[in-house]
Write an enzyme that holds these catalytic residues in place. Sequence first.
Site, mmCIF file in Angstrom:
data_model
loop_
_atom_site.group_PDB
_atom_site.id
_atom_site.type_symbol
_atom_site.label_atom_id
_atom_site.label_comp_id
_atom_site.label_asym_id
_atom_site.label_seq_id
_atom_site.Cartn_x
_atom_site.Cartn_y
_atom_site.Cartn_z
ATOM 1 N N LYS A 146 0.827 -1.207 0.000
ATOM 2 C CA LYS A 146 0.000 0.000 0.000
ATOM 3 C C LYS A 146 0.861 1.256 0.000
ATOM 4 C CE LYS A 146 -3.288 -2.972 0.549
ATOM 5 N NZ LYS A 146 -3.537 -3.734 -0.668
ATOM 6 N N GLU A 197 -3.170 7.165 7.635
ATOM 7 C CA GLU A 197 -4.124 7.878 6.784
ATOM 8 C C GLU A 197 -5.041 8.693 7.666
ATOM 9 O OE1 GLU A 197 -4.884 4.790 3.090
ATOM 10 O OE2 GLU A 197 -6.566 5.385 4.352
ATOM 11 N N HIS A 202 -15.259 -4.420 7.880
ATOM 12 C CA HIS A 202 -14.469 -4.214 6.666
ATOM 13 C C HIS A 202 -14.678 -5.308 5.623
ATOM 14 C CE1 HIS A 202 -12.553 -0.955 8.783
ATOM 15 N NE2 HIS A 202 -12.298 -1.782 9.777
ATOM 16 N N ARG A 219 -6.994 -8.371 -9.152
ATOM 17 C CA ARG A 219 -7.654 -9.651 -9.417
ATOM 18 C C ARG A 219 -9.104 -9.382 -9.807
ATOM 19 N NH1 ARG A 219 -10.797 -9.122 -4.896
ATOM 20 N NH2 ARG A 219 -9.684 -8.303 -3.113
#
Lengths: 165, 515
Positions: free
Chosen positions: B120, B203, B238, B295
Amino acid sequence: MVLDVLIDGETHRLELARHGGGWLCCLNGRESALDASLVRPNVLSLLMEGAVYEVKREITPVGLHFWIGGEKYSAEVYDPRSFRTRRHAAAASDGVQKLVALMPGKVVRVLVPEKSQVQAGQGVLVVEAMKMQNELKSPKQGVVKRILAAEGAAVNAGDVLAIVE
Amino acid sequence: VVTPMFKKILIANRGEIAVRVIRACRELGIASVAVYSEVDRAALHVRKADEAYCIGPASARDSYLNVERILDAAQRSGCDAVHPGYGFLSENAQFAQACQDAGLRFIGPTPAAMKMMGSKTRARQAMERVGVSCVPGSTHSLEFAEAARVAAQVGYPIMLKAAAGGGGKGMRWVGSAEELRSSFDAARSESERAFGDNEIYIEKFIKNPRHIEMQVLADEHGHIVYLGERECSLQRRHQKVLEESPSPIVDAELRQRMGETAVRVAVAGGYTNAGTVEFLVDQNRNFYFLEMNTRLQVEHPLTELITGLDLVHLQIRIAAGEELPFAQSDAHIRGHAMECRIYAEDPDNNFFPSPGKITLLIEPSGPGIRTDSGMYEGWTVPVDYDPLLAKLIAYGSDRRQTIMRLERALGEFFVGGIKSNVSLFRKVLRDPDFMTGEIDTGFLDRLLSKPDAEPQEKEYAHIAAIAAGLFAAMDQNSQPRAIAENAGPWRKKSLPVSRNGTSSWKQAARLDALR
């Protein structure tokens, strides 16, 4: 035939007799004619006073359920003439109680040894399935008579894991 | 030059997605090879494939994640390509590389593109270089002192995230500077345990954002298109639960901006094949790059329904070296699609997984309904894997019609013997906020924490009582003893012993027919 049917804990007296191609039914003293077809195993199509119902039967290790229009009903069926079934019904509420695995999994911990005293709601075993742990609790206050599964043992749904008396 | 298509594809997955890919292979005239663990011998994907090979014990580490065994099966069976599905090895660059080294085409992006998007922090650095805005925070891994500085700079609350992360693991919400130390250490050790990597970045926390993603498709000849967004804001822990396309808040102008940004992201990553660029969208419809999934997504059927394309066919064609058969200006979206993820879990018991035997299965059908399923009646859902059983997808001319169709289909859907989350979707579809499209990533938690409205009086107790009696009465007719007594002439024959697994009854019937 005459049956006592327990739906969500409430008793209904049901009489059924074949009538023509269908059935005559008397539920709690109220009579009606109906047409029933077992359209596939565990699925009953019921026609009563013009209305159509589809009833699904679900038999699991924890009991018998019927589903109608998204609603779920727990059920027990007794023959009122049978002494055995009544005695069985009475035994279920006290006396010897079994702790049954609700799903296949693995016993990860035995929390209390055999012969120990347990309170109602106290954890007896921990079973893991799909990476989540579930504690099986004693349904009553009493003594753990037997522990029937060792730590690490694989179990199937419906297996008796412990007996509390 | 027309590249010859593959002859045989190994599907390195299980469940509904393996079935989905096998179907695409059959449609394209390509032989399919399934792999399975010891507990999956009877799984649907094994039944549907042309060939199947056992690759090890139940534990995914020893089977569906076992690169050596999977490659061995592919080579033994003479495959020329491997489709990884989603999950398992699908985003594992080493697996993609190993396929390539073994002379097999990996149906997906290059290992290099996967590696870049898989980290990430590296992805964030690349996006910064090409001017794609990310959620404010750090673009590289941090030590604690630096983390404290960055956090103060972007302003609390913040999110700590694992660079190698996914699925909510190694993720922490931090409300204030005092909590940073303990959360930082916790996120770090969780990431270490889950991914074998302790890189953590920061973040800014965006309150109740929407989670909207853009499908892209790139061939190996430099053509790339975006195929519309999917709204994935309905999540629990999530994990996505219900998705739809298009998003209720994305109009043509925003779609074009997000789509062009997604294309820029993919180009920056040297991306090929099907991929998904995820964005967080705030209340003012600003969107920020979150990550790229390298994917096929679980929710890819939504895009298939609104574009009329088959993404798996296209994945296979692209991997075989074909050019994209259409340009951006040919890609249009039409209608609305919505997907429910049907899980084997108990919504009345904190969504506890509920494996076991499926004693009765009635799947919905009819106008606008698609089910991508990996289950069947009589199959036992194993305890060892993700509890996704099937996806129920509805398509309609607009959002309202789609919701009505989905509700109708959910009413037809019945999974007996195990618990499923079907009832959760009824609740979602009837929620006034959902109906007007007022959804964000906090929606489902809010819905689930609402106390249930007055427990409604059940309507059908009397029907249940009658049905209970009728089942008891009518079942006597289906007892094995009764069948034998009514079987008439069959009883006199000595039934041949079955050797190939078909029932003796069937064989007797066939003998009768031959006479």
